[in-house]
Motif scaffolding. Structure first.
Motif, PDB file in Angstrom:
ATOM      1  N   VAL A   9       3.059   2.560  -6.853  1.00  0.00           N
ATOM      2  CA  VAL A   9       3.082   1.937  -5.532  1.00  0.00           C
ATOM      3  C   VAL A   9       4.191   0.891  -5.506  1.00  0.00           C
ATOM      4  O   VAL A   9       4.246   0.028  -6.386  1.00  0.00           O
ATOM      5  CB  VAL A   9       1.720   1.291  -5.209  1.00  0.00           C
ATOM      6  CG1 VAL A   9       1.768   0.566  -3.881  1.00  0.00           C
ATOM      7  CG2 VAL A   9       0.615   2.340  -5.224  1.00  0.00           C
ATOM      8  N   PHE A  10       5.051   0.988  -4.488  1.00  0.00           N
ATOM      9  CA  PHE A  10       6.203   0.104  -4.393  1.00  0.00           C
ATOM     10  C   PHE A  10       6.431  -0.324  -2.954  1.00  0.00           C
ATOM     11  O   PHE A  10       6.166   0.431  -2.020  1.00  0.00           O
ATOM     12  CB  PHE A  10       7.467   0.800  -4.907  1.00  0.00           C
ATOM     13  CG  PHE A  10       7.395   1.153  -6.361  1.00  0.00           C
ATOM     14  CD1 PHE A  10       7.800   0.249  -7.321  1.00  0.00           C
ATOM     15  CD2 PHE A  10       6.884   2.372  -6.769  1.00  0.00           C
ATOM     16  CE1 PHE A  10       7.715   0.554  -8.665  1.00  0.00           C
ATOM     17  CE2 PHE A  10       6.796   2.699  -8.100  1.00  0.00           C
ATOM     18  CZ  PHE A  10       7.212   1.781  -9.056  1.00  0.00           C
ATOM     19  N   ASP A  11       6.958  -1.520  -2.781  1.00  0.00           N
ATOM     20  CA  ASP A  11       7.413  -1.982  -1.482  1.00  0.00           C
ATOM     21  C   ASP A  11       8.889  -1.621  -1.396  1.00  0.00           C
ATOM     22  O   ASP A  11       9.696  -2.075  -2.210  1.00  0.00           O
ATOM     23  CB  ASP A  11       7.228  -3.496  -1.336  1.00  0.00           C
ATOM     24  CG  ASP A  11       5.765  -3.888  -1.250  1.00  0.00           C
ATOM     25  OD1 ASP A  11       4.959  -3.065  -0.782  1.00  0.00           O
ATOM     26  OD2 ASP A  11       5.428  -5.005  -1.646  1.00  0.00           O
ATOM     27  N   LYS A  14      12.709  -0.111   4.432  1.00  0.00           N
ATOM     28  CA  LYS A  14      12.467   0.982   5.365  1.00  0.00           C
ATOM     29  C   LYS A  14      13.351   0.865   6.588  1.00  0.00           C
ATOM     30  O   LYS A  14      13.965  -0.176   6.825  1.00  0.00           O
ATOM     31  CB  LYS A  14      10.996   1.018   5.792  1.00  0.00           C
ATOM     32  CG  LYS A  14      10.567  -0.170   6.649  1.00  0.00           C
ATOM     33  CD  LYS A  14       9.164  -0.022   7.195  1.00  0.00           C
ATOM     34  CE  LYS A  14       9.038   0.491   8.577  1.00  0.00           C
ATOM     35  NZ  LYS A  14       9.746  -0.172   9.650  1.00  0.00           N
ATOM     36  N   ALA A  48       2.852   6.488   3.056  1.00  0.00           N
ATOM     37  CA  ALA A  48       2.694   5.068   3.387  1.00  0.00           C
ATOM     38  C   ALA A  48       1.286   4.617   3.019  1.00  0.00           C
ATOM     39  O   ALA A  48       0.314   5.328   3.268  1.00  0.00           O
ATOM     40  CB  ALA A  48       2.954   4.843   4.868  1.00  0.00           C
ATOM     41  N   GLY A  50       0.289   1.352   3.880  1.00  0.00           N
ATOM     42  CA  GLY A  50      -0.043   0.248   4.765  1.00  0.00           C
ATOM     43  C   GLY A  50       0.579   0.448   6.129  1.00  0.00           C
ATOM     44  O   GLY A  50       1.543   1.192   6.284  1.00  0.00           O
ATOM     45  N   THR A  60      10.218  -3.589   5.476  1.00  0.00           N
ATOM     46  CA  THR A  60       9.642  -3.250   4.176  1.00  0.00           C
ATOM     47  C   THR A  60       8.341  -2.494   4.394  1.00  0.00           C
ATOM     48  O   THR A  60       7.527  -2.878   5.223  1.00  0.00           O
ATOM     49  CB  THR A  60       9.367  -4.521   3.349  1.00  0.00           C
ATOM     50  OG1 THR A  60      10.587  -5.239   3.181  1.00  0.00           O
ATOM     51  CG2 THR A  60       8.815  -4.163   1.973  1.00  0.00           C
ATOM     52  N   ARG A  62       5.068  -0.313   2.198  1.00  0.00           N
ATOM     53  CA  ARG A  62       4.423  -0.003   0.925  1.00  0.00           C
ATOM     54  C   ARG A  62       4.238   1.514   0.828  1.00  0.00           C
ATOM     55  O   ARG A  62       3.663   2.134   1.707  1.00  0.00           O
ATOM     56  CB  ARG A  62       3.082  -0.711   0.817  1.00  0.00           C
ATOM     57  CG  ARG A  62       2.409  -0.432  -0.530  1.00  0.00           C
ATOM     58  CD  ARG A  62       1.471  -1.498  -0.905  1.00  0.00           C
ATOM     59  NE  ARG A  62       2.285  -2.662  -1.295  1.00  0.00           N
ATOM     60  CZ  ARG A  62       1.790  -3.759  -1.835  1.00  0.00           C
ATOM     61  NH1 ARG A  62       0.507  -3.872  -2.040  1.00  0.00           N
ATOM     62  NH2 ARG A  62       2.570  -4.764  -2.145  1.00  0.00           N
ATOM     63  N   ARG A  64       3.309   4.944  -1.812  1.00  0.00           N
ATOM     64  CA  ARG A  64       2.839   5.537  -3.078  1.00  0.00           C
ATOM     65  C   ARG A  64       3.764   6.708  -3.366  1.00  0.00           C
ATOM     66  O   ARG A  64       3.760   7.707  -2.666  1.00  0.00           O
ATOM     67  CB  ARG A  64       1.408   6.027  -2.983  1.00  0.00           C
ATOM     68  CG  ARG A  64       0.928   6.625  -4.336  1.00  0.00           C
ATOM     69  CD  ARG A  64      -0.458   7.207  -4.285  1.00  0.00           C
ATOM     70  NE  ARG A  64      -0.685   8.155  -3.224  1.00  0.00           N
ATOM     71  CZ  ARG A  64      -0.343   9.463  -3.265  1.00  0.00           C
ATOM     72  NH1 ARG A  64       0.269   9.952  -4.310  1.00  0.00           N
ATOM     73  NH2 ARG A  64      -0.625  10.253  -2.257  1.00  0.00           N
TER      74      ARG A  64
END
Length: 69
Positions: A9-11, A14, A48, A50, A60, A62, A64
């Motif tokens: 999982v990364f921010d 976008k 996504a 979130g 930004t 989040r 997976r």
């Protein structure tokens, strides 16, 4: 040598002015070096995790990552 992470999982940066909902497919836009919901000419990287609004300052999201794509 190159180190790469294909799952987790990364921010990520976008596309601005693009709303995301939980579960939306996320693609990598290699031309602009950011994550996007636009599939055309981009590579599926995950989903996504979130909700992100569509404001120009909401850049930004989040994600997976899924290494099996």
């Amino acid at each position: 040598a190159v180190e790469a992470v294909l799952v987790g999982v990364f921010d990520l940066k976008k596309t601005a002015s693009q709303a995301w909902a939980v579960g939306d497919k996320v693609y990598w836009d290699n031309t602009n070096k950011r994550a996007t919901k636009i599939a055309t000419d981009n590579t599926l990287i995950g989903v996504a995790l979130g909700v992100v609004g569509s404001g120009a300052d909401e850049t930004t999201g989040r994600v997976r990552l899924n290494g099996s794509f």
